[in-house]
Design a protein around this motif. Structure first.
Motif, PDB file in Angstrom:
ATOM      1  N   THR A  36       1.006  -1.274   0.196  1.00 62.89           N
ATOM      2  CA  THR A  36       0.078   0.121   0.120  1.00 62.89           C
ATOM      3  C   THR A  36       0.706   1.329  -0.175  1.00 62.89           C
ATOM      4  O   THR A  36       1.970   0.735   0.132  1.00 62.89           O
ATOM      5  CB  THR A  36      -1.283  -0.297   1.498  1.00 62.89           C
ATOM      6  N   ASP A  63      -8.176  -6.155  -2.656  1.00 63.15           N
ATOM      7  CA  ASP A  63      -8.078  -5.741  -0.590  1.00 63.15           C
ATOM      8  C   ASP A  63      -7.914  -4.042  -0.630  1.00 63.15           C
ATOM      9  O   ASP A  63      -7.676  -3.445  -1.999  1.00 63.15           O
ATOM     10  CB  ASP A  63      -7.120  -6.146  -0.168  1.00 63.15           C
ATOM     11  N   GLU A  64      -9.732  -3.493  -0.427  1.00 63.32           N
ATOM     12  CA  GLU A  64      -9.503  -2.042  -0.643  1.00 63.32           C
ATOM     13  C   GLU A  64      -8.487  -1.219   0.124  1.00 63.32           C
ATOM     14  O   GLU A  64      -7.638  -0.134  -0.403  1.00 63.32           O
ATOM     15  CB  GLU A  64     -10.715  -1.367   0.471  1.00 63.32           C
ATOM     16  N   ARG A  65      -7.057  -1.589   0.778  1.00 60.46           N
ATOM     17  CA  ARG A  65      -6.228  -0.849   1.419  1.00 60.46           C
ATOM     18  C   ARG A  65      -5.269  -0.806   0.201  1.00 60.46           C
ATOM     19  O   ARG A  65      -3.713  -0.376   0.556  1.00 60.46           O
ATOM     20  CB  ARG A  65      -5.936  -2.096   2.734  1.00 60.46           C
ATOM     21  N   GLU A  66      -5.475  -1.727  -0.349  1.00 59.30           N
ATOM     22  CA  GLU A  66      -4.022  -1.343  -1.733  1.00 59.30           C
ATOM     23  C   GLU A  66      -4.509  -0.231  -2.478  1.00 59.30           C
ATOM     24  O   GLU A  66      -5.788  -0.231  -2.828  1.00 59.30           O
ATOM     25  CB  GLU A  66      -3.888  -2.692  -2.119  1.00 59.30           C
ATOM     26  N   GLN A 122      -4.010  -0.278   9.947  1.00 62.96           N
ATOM     27  CA  GLN A 122      -4.570  -0.122   9.075  1.00 62.96           C
ATOM     28  C   GLN A 122      -6.129  -0.433   8.670  1.00 62.96           C
ATOM     29  O   GLN A 122      -6.238  -1.487   8.823  1.00 62.96           O
ATOM     30  CB  GLN A 122      -4.215  -0.757   8.172  1.00 62.96           C
ATOM     31  N   ARG A 123      -6.799  -0.052   8.193  1.00 63.94           N
ATOM     32  CA  ARG A 123      -8.296  -0.385   8.848  1.00 63.94           C
ATOM     33  C   ARG A 123      -9.108  -0.870   7.791  1.00 63.94           C
ATOM     34  O   ARG A 123      -8.369  -0.047   6.146  1.00 63.94           O
ATOM     35  CB  ARG A 123      -9.467   0.779   9.411  1.00 63.94           C
ATOM     36  N   GLN A 124     -10.313  -1.623   7.221  1.00 60.13           N
ATOM     37  CA  GLN A 124     -10.501  -2.383   6.243  1.00 60.13           C
ATOM     38  C   GLN A 124     -12.142  -1.975   7.126  1.00 60.13           C
ATOM     39  O   GLN A 124     -12.682  -2.629   7.502  1.00 60.13           O
ATOM     40  CB  GLN A 124     -10.112  -4.127   5.908  1.00 60.13           C
ATOM     41  N   TYR A 172      -0.563   5.017   4.045  1.00 63.44           N
ATOM     42  CA  TYR A 172      -0.566   4.349   6.160  1.00 63.44           C
ATOM     43  C   TYR A 172      -1.146   5.697   6.937  1.00 63.44           C
ATOM     44  O   TYR A 172      -1.687   6.364   6.189  1.00 63.44           O
ATOM     45  CB  TYR A 172       1.119   4.552   5.836  1.00 63.44           C
TER      46      TYR A 172
END
Length: 297
Positions: free
Chosen positions: A177, A238-241, A188-190, A180
C-alpha cells in the motif's frame, strides 16, 4: 414326622400373605433404580464390546513407494500395510503407525495435524486430500495412498513443490500500500464488507491440492494455477491496496498464462480442503481484467 407337616403349612401361608400385599412406593422406587442400573450396565457392556471389536479390526493401506537413490527401490510399487483401526483414525495416523511399526523408511510430509500447515496433501483413493483431515472410516478399503499427481516425486509420498512456490511468488503474495495511517500506532483499517469479500481467499494454506487437480496446469507448466490466482485475488480485492499496485496485479493475472487459461472445470474448488471458491475468484478476476481494459472515448 407329624410335627413337621404343620410347620411347612404355616410358612407357606405367611409367604402367600406377603406376596398378596401391594408393593409400597419405596419398593417401586428401588425396583426402578435397579432397572435403570441394569440398563446402564448393559449399555456400557455394549459400548465396550463395540470398542473392542473396532480395536481388533484393521485397515489395509496400499502405499506408493519409490526411492530413486536406493538400488532396488527405483521401480515404483505399492506396499501393503495392515494397521489396527481405532475410532477417529485419520489417513495420517495410519501412515504414522505403518512407518513407526513396520517400515521406518516410509517417507511423507506432515506437521501441524490440524489442517492448517498444508504439508500432508496426498492423493487418497483417487482424490486430493489432507491426510490429517481425512477419516479412515469414510474411505473404502483398501485405502490407496499416492503422492500428488502432476508433480515430480522425490521419495514415496513426497513431491517437489518448488514449481508451485514459484508460481505463488510470481503474483507477489504480500500486502502493498502507498497510504499509511496518520498515527504511528494506528492500524490499517478495512471496511467490514470488504473483509467479507476476501475472507475465503485468505484461508489458503498452500497445500497444492488445487494445482494438482487442475488439468490445465498439468498441460501448461507456465499457467499460474488456481492457488496463485486466488492469492492475487486476495490482494487485488483488498481496498487498502492502492490503485497502482492493483493495476500491476491485474497485468500479472491477465497475461497469456494467467486467468484466461482457466477452463472453469471446478476441479480446484472441489478438492480444496478449506472450501475456497477458487473458480469463482478466477471468474471475478476475469471480469476485473475486462473492465480494466475497457476504454471510452
Amino acid at each position: 414326622m407329624s410335627t413337621q407337616i404343620p410347620k411347612q403349612t404355616e410358612e407357606s401361608t405367611e409367604t402367600e400373605t406377603e406376596a398378596a400385599e401391594p408393593a409400597s412406593k419405596g419398593d417401586e422406587r428401588r425396583a426402578e433404580k435397579r432397572r435403570r442400573a441394569a440398563e446402564r450396565r448393559e449399555q456400557r457392556q455394549a459400548e465396550e464390546a463395540e470398542k473392542a471389536a473396532a480395536d481388533e479390526s484393521t485397515v489395509e493401506l496400499k502405499v506408493f513407494r519409490y526411492d530413486p537413490q536406493v538400488e532396488g527401490k527405483q521401480e515404483p510399487r505399492f506396499d501393503t500395510f495392515h494397521v489396527p483401526f481405532t475410532k477417529g483414525m485419520t489417513v495420517l495416523d495410519a501412515l504414522m503407525y505403518a512407518r513407526d511399526t513396520y517400515d521406518s523408511s516410509l517417507t511423507f510430509r506432515h506437521s501441524c495435524r490440524q489442517a492448517v500447515c498444508g504439508s500432508d496433501a496426498m492423493f487418497v483413493n483417487g482424490g486430493q486430500k489432507l491426510a490429517c483431515k481425512t477419516q479412515i472410516s469414510e474411505l473404502e478399503q483398501p485405502v490407496r495412498v499416492e503422492p500428488l499427481p502432476h508433480a515430480e516425486v522425490r521419495k514415496d509420498l513426497v513431491v517437489d513443490m518448488e514449481h508451485f512456490y514459484d508460481q505463488m511468488e510470481s503474483v507477489e503474495p504480500y500486502f502493498q500500500t502507498n497510504e499509511y495511517p496518520d498515527g504511528e500506532l494506528e492500524e490499517q483499517r478495512q471496511d467490514r464488507e470488504n473483509r467479507e469479500k476476501i475472507k475465503m481467499s485468505t484461508r489458503c494454506i498452500w497445500c497444492g491440492a488445487c494445482m494438482s487437480s487442475c488439468n490445465v496446469a498439468a498441460g501448461d507448466n507456465e499457467y499460474l494455477g488456481p492457488a496463485a490466482i486466488n492469492k492475487a485475488y486476495r490482494f487485488a480485492m483488498d481496498e487498502r491496496e492502492g490503485e497502482e499496485i492493483k493495476q500491476k496485479r491485474l497485468e500479472i493475472i491477465e497475461q497469456e498464462h494467467g486467468v484466461w487459461r482457466c477452463q472453469t472445470q471446478f476441479s480446484c474448488t472441489e478438492v480444496c480442503p478449506k472450501d475456497i471458491p477458487l473458480t469463482e475468484h478466477i471468474q471475478e478476476l476475469k471480469r476485473e481484467a475486462v473492465k480494466n481494459n475497457l476504454k471510452f472515448w
